[in-house]
Design an enzyme around this catalytic site. Structure first.
Site, PDB file in Angstrom:
ATOM      1  N   TYR A  69      27.208  20.480  50.520  1.00 54.18           N
ATOM      2  CA  TYR A  69      27.326  21.493  51.520  1.00 54.18           C
ATOM      3  C   TYR A  69      25.962  22.018  52.210  1.00 54.18           C
ATOM      4  O   TYR A  69      25.991  22.251  53.121  1.00 54.18           O
ATOM      5  CB  TYR A  69      27.909  22.811  50.829  1.00 54.18           C
ATOM      6  CG  TYR A  69      29.411  22.611  50.604  1.00 54.18           C
ATOM      7  CD1 TYR A  69      30.124  23.057  51.457  1.00 54.18           C
ATOM      8  CD2 TYR A  69      29.934  21.900  49.645  1.00 54.18           C
ATOM      9  CE1 TYR A  69      31.746  22.818  51.403  1.00 54.18           C
ATOM     10  CE2 TYR A  69      31.332  22.051  49.343  1.00 54.18           C
ATOM     11  CZ  TYR A  69      32.154  22.111  50.493  1.00 54.18           C
ATOM     12  OH  TYR A  69      33.626  22.107  50.202  1.00 54.18           O
ATOM     13  N   ARG A  72      26.005  19.504  54.825  1.00 55.02           N
ATOM     14  CA  ARG A  72      26.818  20.018  55.995  1.00 55.02           C
ATOM     15  C   ARG A  72      26.445  21.021  56.717  1.00 55.02           C
ATOM     16  O   ARG A  72      26.391  21.079  57.899  1.00 55.02           O
ATOM     17  CB  ARG A  72      28.100  20.080  55.288  1.00 55.02           C
ATOM     18  CG  ARG A  72      28.970  18.790  54.862  1.00 55.02           C
ATOM     19  CD  ARG A  72      30.178  19.092  54.343  1.00 55.02           C
ATOM     20  NE  ARG A  72      31.181  19.751  55.474  1.00 55.02           N
ATOM     21  CZ  ARG A  72      32.407  20.479  55.388  1.00 55.02           C
ATOM     22  NH1 ARG A  72      32.726  20.790  54.002  1.00 55.02           N
ATOM     23  NH2 ARG A  72      32.789  20.829  56.396  1.00 55.02           N
ATOM     24  N   HIS A 123      39.466  29.269  57.260  1.00 55.00           N
ATOM     25  CA  HIS A 123      38.777  28.554  55.950  1.00 55.00           C
ATOM     26  C   HIS A 123      37.504  29.128  55.470  1.00 55.00           C
ATOM     27  O   HIS A 123      36.600  28.273  54.889  1.00 55.00           O
ATOM     28  CB  HIS A 123      38.934  26.916  56.081  1.00 55.00           C
ATOM     29  CG  HIS A 123      40.339  26.575  56.336  1.00 55.00           C
ATOM     30  ND1 HIS A 123      40.589  25.304  56.852  1.00 55.00           N
ATOM     31  CD2 HIS A 123      41.400  27.128  55.912  1.00 55.00           C
ATOM     32  CE1 HIS A 123      41.760  25.211  57.068  1.00 55.00           C
ATOM     33  NE2 HIS A 123      42.236  26.031  56.405  1.00 55.00           N
ATOM     34  N   CYS A 131      29.199  35.093  45.957  1.00 55.15           N
ATOM     35  CA  CYS A 131      29.332  34.948  44.519  1.00 55.15           C
ATOM     36  C   CYS A 131      30.201  34.189  43.894  1.00 55.15           C
ATOM     37  O   CYS A 131      31.426  34.481  44.307  1.00 55.15           O
ATOM     38  CB  CYS A 131      29.023  36.272  43.779  1.00 55.15           C
ATOM     39  SG  CYS A 131      28.876  36.327  41.928  1.00 55.15           S
ATOM     40  N   CYS A 136      32.795  39.858  41.187  1.00 53.95           N
ATOM     41  CA  CYS A 136      31.718  40.292  42.111  1.00 53.95           C
ATOM     42  C   CYS A 136      31.947  39.731  43.620  1.00 53.95           C
ATOM     43  O   CYS A 136      32.603  38.660  43.711  1.00 53.95           O
ATOM     44  CB  CYS A 136      30.698  39.489  41.775  1.00 53.95           C
ATOM     45  SG  CYS A 136      29.017  39.984  42.739  1.00 53.95           S
ATOM     46  N   CYS A 185      23.122  35.306  42.537  1.00 48.36           N
ATOM     47  CA  CYS A 185      23.665  36.438  42.995  1.00 48.36           C
ATOM     48  C   CYS A 185      22.930  37.721  42.970  1.00 48.36           C
ATOM     49  O   CYS A 185      22.485  38.016  41.768  1.00 48.36           O
ATOM     50  CB  CYS A 185      25.076  36.945  42.570  1.00 48.36           C
ATOM     51  SG  CYS A 185      25.677  38.334  43.347  1.00 48.36           S
ATOM     52  N   CYS A 188      25.220  41.035  41.128  1.00 49.02           N
ATOM     53  CA  CYS A 188      25.676  41.143  39.766  1.00 49.02           C
ATOM     54  C   CYS A 188      24.804  40.422  38.930  1.00 49.02           C
ATOM     55  O   CYS A 188      24.748  40.490  37.655  1.00 49.02           O
ATOM     56  CB  CYS A 188      26.849  40.303  39.577  1.00 49.02           C
ATOM     57  SG  CYS A 188      26.997  38.457  39.906  1.00 49.02           S
TER      58      CYS A 188
END
Length: 296
Positions: A69, A72, A123, A131, A136, A185, A188
């Site tokens: 990712y 991308r 999407h 998270c 969370c 994160c 949390c």
């Protein structure tokens, strides 16, 4: 009877229309030079991309999924919105009762200045991080950092044209990345951050879907624009029929001649590149657009 193909007829219809719904897919971003989801050859480092786009894959190997990712993201951030994105953004500004639904996660529509209230990211967005913990609700929206964190720097490197990128070469070992060096994160303190896209086996956002349904049912729809998508995956596939049920005339913009199948003689079909066609189709409402997407 085949669908209509007259740009002038469509311009007149658009000028007199109040409620317009648009559904966009990968074809909208094609002119921006983005590679397809699967990439060249249909694989990414010998992985089927769809096998990386799942919560299970992230649990198993978050570093590998993040590398995919992050690459991308890098490609999306290198790309620029094209004239099709800008034309839709301008139409959204001109038409009070306009809504655009996009299946694209590349962030190009928001970067083109499309009003947020008139754009639904079906999407999600590859530029958002959220998270991974179910309990969370932390979301870091529209993060333009590239790389998204230092550990993922190999995914944001550029190489001369024609040179194989090491990250994409399955015969070059993938960079070794420790889980503790990935994004965590801040809310949390326990969960990893993950790309803010909808993965396979995940539902779309319920509130977003409810908002879309409420908009559709508010009254008659004049035009249903279908841009650069075959619209065969639900719920996107159902929106065209819902619009027709609300009285819409369908206008398809797609280079694939088969995407006009099923249209009736009062509908429109424009075969070609959305970046070239949309500025022409919308000209009567938004004005003339230059080659850079600016209104003259």
């Amino acid at each position: 009877m085949p669908p209509r193909t007259s740009i002038e007829e469509f311009r007149e219809l658009l000028k007199s229309s109040n409620r317009v719904l648009a559904l966009c897919g990968a074809g909208l971003s094609a002119a921006s030079g983005l590679p397809t989801f699967r990439g060249a050859g249909g694989l990414w480092r010998n992985h089927e991309p769809t096998s990386l786009a799942t919560p299970t894959a992230f649990k198993r190997d978050p570093a590998l999924v993040w590398l995919f990712y992050a690459w991308r993201r890098h490609m999306a951030l290198k790309a620029n919105p094209n004239r099709g994105h800008y034309a839709l953004a301008e139409l959204a500004k001109k038409k009070d009762d306009f809504l655009c639904l996009t299946q694209n996660v590349d962030g190009l529509s928001p970067r083109a200045g499309h009003p947020e209230a008139k754009l639904k990211l079906l999407h999600g967005s590859i530029l958002d991080n959220k998270c991974f913990n179910d309990n969370c609700d932390y979301i870091d929206r529209n993060n333009l950092s590239d790389p998204v964190c230092p550990a993922l720097a190999p995914a944001a490197e550029d190489y001369p044209p024609g040179q194989t990128i090491p990250l994409l070469d399955p015969y070059v070992p993938a960079p070794s990345i420790k889980v503790e060096d990935l994004l965590h994160c801040p809310q949390c303190k326990t969960g990893l951050l993950r790309p803010g896209v909808v993965w396979f086996n995940e539902p779309l956002d319920k509130q977003m879907l409810a908002d879309i349904d409420n908009w559709i049912l508010q009254g008659p729809i004049d035009i249903m624009l279908v841009v650069g998508t075959a619209a065969v995956v639900f719920p996107a596939a159902g929106y065209t029929q819902q619009a027709i049920d609300q009285g819409a005339i369908v206008a398809v913009v797609n280079p694939d001649p088969e995407s006009g199948e099923g249209l009736i003689d009062e509908d429109f079909f424009f075969q070609g590149d959305a970046s070239e066609l949309l500025p022409k189709l919308f000209e009567g409402v938004i004005g003339k657009m230059d080659e850079h997407g600016k209104i003259l």
